[in-house]
Design a protein around this motif. Structure first.
Motif, PDB file in Angstrom:
ATOM      1  N   HIS A 143     -14.942  16.940  -2.650  1.00 41.76           N
ATOM      2  CA  HIS A 143     -13.923  16.465  -1.838  1.00 41.76           C
ATOM      3  C   HIS A 143     -13.035  15.357  -2.352  1.00 41.76           C
ATOM      4  CE1 HIS A 143     -15.705  18.639   1.726  1.00 41.76           C
ATOM      5  NE2 HIS A 143     -16.964  18.727   0.831  1.00 41.76           N
ATOM      6  N   THR A 144     -11.894  15.150  -1.799  1.00 39.62           N
ATOM      7  CA  THR A 144     -11.077  14.027  -2.200  1.00 39.62           C
ATOM      8  C   THR A 144     -10.462  13.282  -1.145  1.00 39.62           C
ATOM      9  OG1 THR A 144      -8.917  15.277  -1.844  1.00 39.62           O
ATOM     10  CG2 THR A 144      -9.957  16.080  -3.839  1.00 39.62           C
ATOM     11  N   GLN A 145      -9.536  12.336  -1.238  1.00 43.23           N
ATOM     12  CA  GLN A 145      -9.224  11.663  -0.420  1.00 43.23           C
ATOM     13  C   GLN A 145      -8.372  12.472   0.815  1.00 43.23           C
ATOM     14  OE1 GLN A 145      -6.644   8.881  -2.549  1.00 43.23           O
ATOM     15  NE2 GLN A 145      -8.468   7.615  -2.708  1.00 43.23           N
ATOM     16  N   ALA A 146      -7.753  13.732   0.578  1.00 50.46           N
ATOM     17  CA  ALA A 146      -7.601  14.609   1.689  1.00 50.46           C
ATOM     18  C   ALA A 146      -8.146  14.632   2.735  1.00 50.46           C
ATOM     19  CB  ALA A 146      -7.182  15.805   0.884  1.00 50.46           C
ATOM     20  N   SER A 147      -9.598  14.516   2.688  1.00 46.73           N
ATOM     21  CA  SER A 147     -10.436  14.741   3.732  1.00 46.73           C
ATOM     22  C   SER A 147     -11.174  13.465   3.594  1.00 46.73           C
ATOM     23  CB  SER A 147     -11.440  15.785   3.849  1.00 46.73           C
ATOM     24  OG  SER A 147     -12.318  15.910   2.809  1.00 46.73           O
ATOM     25  N   ASP A 148     -12.794  13.548   3.301  1.00 47.03           N
ATOM     26  CA  ASP A 148     -13.523  12.190   3.473  1.00 47.03           C
ATOM     27  C   ASP A 148     -13.977  11.836   1.948  1.00 47.03           C
ATOM     28  OD1 ASP A 148     -14.972  14.533   3.312  1.00 47.03           O
ATOM     29  OD2 ASP A 148     -16.388  14.006   4.813  1.00 47.03           O
ATOM     30  N   GLY A 149     -13.372  12.282   0.857  1.00 50.50           N
ATOM     31  CA  GLY A 149     -13.707  11.957  -0.325  1.00 50.50           C
ATOM     32  C   GLY A 149     -13.173  10.493  -0.567  1.00 50.50           C
ATOM     33  N   GLY A 158      -5.012  18.413  -0.946  1.00 52.34           N
ATOM     34  CA  GLY A 158      -5.153  17.954  -2.244  1.00 52.34           C
ATOM     35  C   GLY A 158      -5.079  19.012  -3.441  1.00 52.34           C
ATOM     36  N   VAL A 159      -4.900  20.131  -2.949  1.00 59.81           N
ATOM     37  CA  VAL A 159      -5.002  21.105  -3.894  1.00 59.81           C
ATOM     38  C   VAL A 159      -3.805  21.418  -4.861  1.00 59.81           C
ATOM     39  CG1 VAL A 159      -4.966  23.695  -4.134  1.00 59.81           C
ATOM     40  CG2 VAL A 159      -6.209  22.883  -2.636  1.00 59.81           C
ATOM     41  N   ALA A 160      -2.582  21.151  -4.420  1.00 57.42           N
ATOM     42  CA  ALA A 160      -1.488  21.179  -5.215  1.00 57.42           C
ATOM     43  C   ALA A 160      -1.623  20.036  -6.332  1.00 57.42           C
ATOM     44  CB  ALA A 160      -0.198  21.027  -4.581  1.00 57.42           C
ATOM     45  N   GLU A 161      -2.078  18.729  -6.036  1.00 59.14           N
ATOM     46  CA  GLU A 161      -2.221  17.602  -7.165  1.00 59.14           C
ATOM     47  C   GLU A 161      -3.163  18.188  -7.890  1.00 59.14           C
ATOM     48  OE1 GLU A 161      -3.673  13.239  -7.034  1.00 59.14           O
ATOM     49  OE2 GLU A 161      -2.747  13.763  -5.255  1.00 59.14           O
ATOM     50  N   ALA A 162      -4.248  18.585  -7.702  1.00 55.87           N
ATOM     51  CA  ALA A 162      -5.473  18.980  -8.422  1.00 55.87           C
ATOM     52  C   ALA A 162      -5.002  19.887  -9.292  1.00 55.87           C
ATOM     53  CB  ALA A 162      -6.712  19.229  -7.611  1.00 55.87           C
ATOM     54  N   MET A 163      -4.444  20.984  -8.895  1.00 61.57           N
ATOM     55  CA  MET A 163      -3.704  22.151  -9.702  1.00 61.57           C
ATOM     56  C   MET A 163      -2.916  21.561 -10.965  1.00 61.57           C
ATOM     57  SD  MET A 163      -3.810  25.516  -7.495  1.00 61.57           S
ATOM     58  CE  MET A 163      -3.946  26.466  -8.766  1.00 61.57           C
ATOM     59  N   ALA A 164      -2.100  20.699 -10.554  1.00 57.48           N
ATOM     60  CA  ALA A 164      -1.177  20.243 -11.548  1.00 57.48           C
ATOM     61  C   ALA A 164      -1.910  19.497 -12.685  1.00 57.48           C
ATOM     62  CB  ALA A 164      -0.109  19.232 -10.725  1.00 57.48           C
ATOM     63  N   GLU A 165      -2.971  18.693 -12.213  1.00 51.61           N
ATOM     64  CA  GLU A 165      -3.626  17.662 -13.039  1.00 51.61           C
ATOM     65  C   GLU A 165      -4.260  18.594 -14.094  1.00 51.61           C
ATOM     66  OE1 GLU A 165      -5.128  14.688 -15.278  1.00 51.61           O
ATOM     67  OE2 GLU A 165      -3.286  14.951 -14.034  1.00 51.61           O
ATOM     68  N   GLY A 166      -5.074  20.001 -13.423  1.00 51.34           N
ATOM     69  CA  GLY A 166      -5.780  20.727 -14.075  1.00 51.34           C
ATOM     70  C   GLY A 166      -5.032  21.411 -15.197  1.00 51.34           C
ATOM     71  N   GLY A 224      -9.349   0.840   6.524  1.00 50.80           N
ATOM     72  CA  GLY A 224     -10.493   1.098   5.621  1.00 50.80           C
ATOM     73  C   GLY A 224     -10.098   2.011   4.248  1.00 50.80           C
ATOM     74  N   LEU A 225      -9.248   2.961   4.606  1.00 52.93           N
ATOM     75  CA  LEU A 225      -8.815   3.856   3.443  1.00 52.93           C
ATOM     76  C   LEU A 225      -7.808   3.112   2.373  1.00 52.93           C
ATOM     77  CD1 LEU A 225      -7.487   7.029   5.869  1.00 52.93           C
ATOM     78  CD2 LEU A 225      -9.798   6.666   4.646  1.00 52.93           C
ATOM     79  N   GLY A 226      -7.216   2.183   2.663  1.00 51.37           N
ATOM     80  CA  GLY A 226      -6.415   0.989   1.970  1.00 51.37           C
ATOM     81  C   GLY A 226      -5.356   2.231   1.540  1.00 51.37           C
ATOM     82  N   ARG A 227      -4.971   2.992   2.556  1.00 45.66           N
ATOM     83  CA  ARG A 227      -3.778   3.541   2.242  1.00 45.66           C
ATOM     84  C   ARG A 227      -3.200   4.421   3.687  1.00 45.66           C
ATOM     85  NH1 ARG A 227      -4.714   9.014   1.869  1.00 45.66           N
ATOM     86  NH2 ARG A 227      -6.889   9.382   1.945  1.00 45.66           N
ATOM     87  N   GLU A 228      -1.826   4.753   3.569  1.00 48.96           N
ATOM     88  CA  GLU A 228      -1.609   5.632   4.663  1.00 48.96           C
ATOM     89  C   GLU A 228      -2.058   6.835   4.917  1.00 48.96           C
ATOM     90  OE1 GLU A 228       2.845   6.705   6.950  1.00 48.96           O
ATOM     91  OE2 GLU A 228       2.842   5.333   5.280  1.00 48.96           O
ATOM     92  N   LEU A 229      -2.552   7.237   6.193  1.00 48.02           N
ATOM     93  CA  LEU A 229      -3.197   8.513   6.433  1.00 48.02           C
ATOM     94  C   LEU A 229      -2.082   9.482   6.612  1.00 48.02           C
ATOM     95  CD1 LEU A 229      -5.977  10.033   6.713  1.00 48.02           C
ATOM     96  CD2 LEU A 229      -5.437   9.636   9.309  1.00 48.02           C
ATOM     97  N   ARG A 230      -1.830  10.740   5.764  1.00 47.62           N
ATOM     98  CA  ARG A 230      -0.896  11.658   5.907  1.00 47.62           C
ATOM     99  C   ARG A 230      -1.281  12.478   7.066  1.00 47.62           C
ATOM    100  NH1 ARG A 230      -0.901  14.307   0.044  1.00 47.62           N
ATOM    101  NH2 ARG A 230      -0.445  16.300   1.241  1.00 47.62           N
ATOM    102  N   PRO A 231      -0.192  13.448   7.371  1.00 47.18           N
ATOM    103  CA  PRO A 231      -0.564  14.239   8.576  1.00 47.18           C
ATOM    104  C   PRO A 231      -1.421  15.420   8.261  1.00 47.18           C
ATOM    105  CG  PRO A 231       1.798  13.744   8.363  1.00 47.18           C
ATOM    106  CD  PRO A 231       0.981  13.000   7.197  1.00 47.18           C
TER     107      PRO A 231
END
Length: 286
Positions: free
Chosen positions: A13-19, A48-56, A129-136
Motif C-alpha cells: 500500500h502507498t499514500q494513495a490509500s493508507d500507506g 498510485g499505480v502510474a507513478e509506481a510503474m514509471a519508477e519501475g 496528519g497526512l502532511g500533504r493535501e489529500l487528492r480526490p
C-alpha cells in the motif's frame, strides 16, 4: 544489484490509500530488497499505480497494477485483490470512487463514535496528519486514525489503537453497507483483471472462506501474508490445491508508524515471479 532472484511481493500500500510511503518509495524499497516485482494494491483506488510503474521502468522492477477492494460477507469485512486491472477503465474507476465515498461515510461515523467515547479527535486532524493535501482519488483509512490516537496518547501503538478502538470488535468500529465479494470479483474481471481473495487467515472463519471461494470464484488466494503463520500457510495451500487456485502472497506493507512496520516489511512475504505468468494467463483467459 541483481534483480533476477525471481521473487515478488504482491501486496503493498502507498499514500494513495493508507500507506506511509509514496508509490515511488515502494518501488525503490522493492529494488533495495532485490525483488523482481512488486504490486501496488491500494484500498479502492489505483491512484498510485502510474507513478509506481514509471519508477519501475526507471529502476528495472516489474510493477503489477493492482487494487484491494473492500467487501462484506458473513458479517465480516472481506478484501479482494485485483491484479492487472485496466487503470483507465472508466466504469471501474467510477465504481472505485463509489467505494471511497462509502469509506468516507464510515470515517465520519467512526470519528463520531470515538468522540462519544471521550476521545478528542477530529477528521480534520486525521487528514492534516497526512502532511500533504489529500487528492480526490485517495482515501483516509483506519491506520491514519490510529496514528493520531497514538500521537495524542490514547493508545500505545498501532495494534493497541486497533484493539482498543478501531478493530472489528472494538467500540468505535462501524460497519457500513459494502458490495459482496462476488461483485468485487466481477468488477475486477470486467476491468480486465484477476481477482484473488486476500489474507483468508485474518477472517477467522474457514467455512466462510470456502463459501466465498465457491460463490465468488476468485482465480487465486493469498496463501502467504504477514499475518499468516506456518500453519495458516499450510492450510491455505491445501485449499488452493483443492480449488485449483493461483497461490499468491505479499507483505501487506503499509510503512512504519511510530517505528513499527504495519503489517510487514516489503519482501517479508513473497512468491516466485512465475506467479505473474499465471496471473497474466488468467487475465487473458477470463
Amino acid at each position: 544489484m541483481d534483480q533476477t532472484a525471481g521473487k515478488c511481493d504482491l501486496h503493498t500500500h502507498t499514500q494513495a490509500s493508507d500507506g506511509m510511503q509514496s508509490p515511488t518509495d515502494n518501488v525503490q524499497l522493492a529494488y533495495a530488497k532485490g525483488l523482481a516485482a512488486v504490486a501496488i494494491t491500494d484500498h479502492d483506488t489505483v491512484a498510485g499505480v502510474a507513478e509506481a510503474m514509471a519508477e519501475g521502468e526507471r529502476c528495472g522492477v516489474n510493477v503489477v497494477p493492482g487494487v484491494e477492494i473492500s467487501t462484506r460477507a458473513g458479517g465480516k469485512d472481506i478484501h479482494v485483490l485485483g491484479y492487472y486491472v485496466n487503470c483507465s477503465d472508466r466504469a471501474f474507476l467510477k465504481r472505485l470512487a463509489d467505494l471511497r465515498n462509502t469509506r468516507e461515510q464510515r470515517n465520519v461515523k467512526m470519528i463520531a463514535k470515538l468522540q462519544e467515547l471521550g476521545v478528542n479527535i477530529t477528521l480534520e486532524e486525521v487528514i492534516s496528519g497526512l502532511g500533504r493535501e489529500l487528492r480526490p482519488d485517495e482515501s483516509v483509512g483506519r491506520p491514519h486514525m490510529a496514528d493520531v490516537l497514538v500521537k495524542k496518547g490514547y493508545a500505545r501503538d498501532m495494534r493497541d489503537a486497533f484493539d482498543r478502538y478501531l478493530g472489528e470488535n472494538a467500540p468505535a468500529f462501524v460497519s457500513v453497507p459494502r458490495i459482496s465479494p462476488q461483485d468485487a470479483c466481477l468488477w475486477i474481471r470486467e476491468a480486465g483483471g484477476v481477482p484473488v481473495l486476500a489474507h483468508p487467515g485474518i477472517y477467522g472463519d474457514d467455512d466462510l472462506v470456502r463459501k466465498i471461494l465457491e460463490e465468488a470464484q476468485p482465480a487465486g488466494i493469498e496463501v502467504f501474508h504477514s499475518d499468516h503463520g506456518k500453519e495458516e500457510e499450510k492450510r491455505y495451500q491445501a485449499v488452493a490445491d483443492e480449488y485449483r487456485l493461483i497461490v499468491t502472497g505479499g507483505s501487506d506493507f503499509h510503512g512504519a508508524r511510530q517505528g513499527v512496520v504495519f503489517h510487514g516489511d516489503i519482501g517479508s512475504r513473497s512468491v516466485p515471479v512465475s506467479v505473474l505468468d499465471q496471473l497474466k494467463k488468467a487475465s487473458a483467459n477470463r
